[in-house]
Design an enzyme around this catalytic site. Structure first.
Site, mmCIF file in Angstrom:
data_model
loop_
_atom_site.group_PDB
_atom_site.id
_atom_site.type_symbol
_atom_site.label_atom_id
_atom_site.label_comp_id
_atom_site.label_asym_id
_atom_site.label_seq_id
_atom_site.Cartn_x
_atom_site.Cartn_y
_atom_site.Cartn_z
ATOM 1 N N PRO A 11 3.581 5.358 3.468
ATOM 2 C CA PRO A 11 3.292 6.191 2.311
ATOM 3 C C PRO A 11 1.815 6.501 2.123
ATOM 4 C CG PRO A 11 3.937 3.969 1.652
ATOM 5 C CD PRO A 11 4.227 4.092 3.115
ATOM 6 N N ASN A 12 1.592 7.709 1.665
ATOM 7 C CA ASN A 12 0.268 8.244 1.298
ATOM 8 C C ASN A 12 -0.611 8.594 2.502
ATOM 9 O OD1 ASN A 12 0.632 8.028 -1.610
ATOM 10 N ND2 ASN A 12 0.598 5.820 -1.257
ATOM 11 N N ARG A 19 -7.540 11.579 0.528
ATOM 12 C CA ARG A 19 -7.485 10.487 -0.447
ATOM 13 C C ARG A 19 -8.568 9.461 -0.127
ATOM 14 N NH1 ARG A 19 -3.461 5.292 -0.002
ATOM 15 N NH2 ARG A 19 -3.476 5.336 2.237
ATOM 16 N N TYR A 24 -10.958 5.622 3.629
ATOM 17 C CA TYR A 24 -10.112 5.993 4.774
ATOM 18 C C TYR A 24 -10.734 7.058 5.697
ATOM 19 C CZ TYR A 24 -6.631 3.400 2.118
ATOM 20 O OH TYR A 24 -5.969 2.408 1.444
ATOM 21 N N ASN A 75 1.365 1.811 10.978
ATOM 22 C CA ASN A 75 0.544 1.608 9.790
ATOM 23 C C ASN A 75 1.491 1.794 8.611
ATOM 24 O OD1 ASN A 75 -1.094 1.607 7.593
ATOM 25 N ND2 ASN A 75 -2.617 3.038 8.425
ATOM 26 N N ALA A 78 1.153 0.811 2.041
ATOM 27 C CA ALA A 78 1.384 -0.248 1.057
ATOM 28 C C ALA A 78 2.670 -1.037 1.324
ATOM 29 C CB ALA A 78 1.413 0.350 -0.347
ATOM 30 N N GLU A 99 0.240 -3.503 14.624
ATOM 31 C CA GLU A 99 0.023 -3.111 13.227
ATOM 32 C C GLU A 99 -1.406 -2.583 13.088
ATOM 33 O OE1 GLU A 99 0.681 -6.478 10.677
ATOM 34 O OE2 GLU A 99 -0.218 -5.499 8.920
ATOM 35 N N HIS A 101 -4.345 -0.918 10.431
ATOM 36 C CA HIS A 101 -4.847 -0.511 9.117
ATOM 37 C C HIS A 101 -6.209 0.129 9.303
ATOM 38 C CE1 HIS A 101 -1.603 -2.538 7.191
ATOM 39 N NE2 HIS A 101 -1.831 -3.582 7.971
ATOM 40 N N ARG A 108 -10.573 -6.256 0.876
ATOM 41 C CA ARG A 108 -10.153 -5.525 -0.325
ATOM 42 C C ARG A 108 -9.403 -6.458 -1.292
ATOM 43 N NH1 ARG A 108 -7.443 -0.092 1.567
ATOM 44 N NH2 ARG A 108 -7.738 0.364 -0.661
HETATM 45 C C1 DQA Z 1 -3.712 0.845 4.738
HETATM 46 C C2 DQA Z 1 -4.063 -0.349 3.837
HETATM 47 C C3 DQA Z 1 -2.989 -0.555 2.782
HETATM 48 O O1 DQA Z 1 -3.311 -1.666 1.955
HETATM 49 C C4 DQA Z 1 -2.890 0.677 1.893
HETATM 50 O O2 DQA Z 1 -1.853 0.519 0.952
HETATM 51 C C5 DQA Z 1 -2.700 1.924 2.695
HETATM 52 C C6 DQA Z 1 -3.450 2.100 3.939
HETATM 53 C C7 DQA Z 1 -4.839 1.156 5.736
HETATM 54 O O3 DQA Z 1 -4.587 1.908 6.670
HETATM 55 O O4 DQA Z 1 -5.971 0.689 5.568
HETATM 56 O O5 DQA Z 1 -2.003 2.847 2.268
HETATM 57 O O6 DQA Z 1 -2.550 0.503 5.488
#
Ligand code: DQA
Length: 154
Positions: A11-12, A19, A24, A75, A78, A99, A101, A108
């Site tokens: 998501p996102n 964003r 990011y 990735n 959340a 995985e 990020h 964080r």
């Molecule tokens: C994320 C880190 C997560 O905590 C966050 O919710 C994201 C992006 C990252 O790529 O740094 O949406 O996965």
């Protein structure tokens, strides 16, 4: 059928580049996809690159990878910190899982320090920006190549 590396985004991440660019970066997910496709082609690998804001859709793609995937790079956004269901789906996949990020989640909020996905992942990359996807892809290519070499000599 050629087995593909699945690159899955949660998501996102469709808003990547727009964003919170201070966290990011300014590259879009389309930029990341293009770079992954270039690198995969250089390794002779097919990729399936997906993003969804829906947990169930991500789980369905992980299930598809059971038959059509040689590795998963994920990735989970959340969902990393909340989803036992994604962990269960990954546990039903036999190949390597990496995985990624973009941000360094350990620097964080404390709720980002725990990852369900890390209980399954063979490797975790955090804080390398979008370059993390390419590093994971490099590792996936190495693992796939090593597995092929083993089958050839068996
Ligand atoms: C994320 C880190 C997560 O905590 C966050 O919710 C994201 C992006 C990252 O790529 O740094 O949406 O996965």
């Amino acid at each position: 059928m050629t087995s593909a590396v699945f690159v899955l985004n949660g998501p996102n991440l469709n808003l990547l580049g727009k964003r919170q660019p201070h966290i990011y970066g300014t590259e879009t997910l389309a930029d990341v996809e293009e770079q992954c496709r270039e690198q995969a082609a250089a390794h002779g690998l097919a990729i399936r690159f997906h993003q969804s804001n829906w947990e169930g859709q991500i789980i369905d793609w992980i299930h598809e990878a059971r038959d059509a995937g040689s590795a998963i790079i994920i990735n989970p956004g959340a969902f990393t910190h909340t989803s036992v269901a994604i962990l269960d789906a990954l546990n039903a996949f036999d190949g390597p899982v990496f995985e990624v990020h973009i941000s360094n989640v350990h620097k964080r909020e404390s709720f980002r320090h725990h990852s369900y996905v890390s209980l399954r992942a063979d490797g975790v990359i955090a804080g390398f920006g979008t370059q993390g996807y390419l590093l994971a892809l490099q590792r996936a290519a190495n693992r796939i190549e090593a597995a092929r070499a083993q089958t050839d000599t068996a």
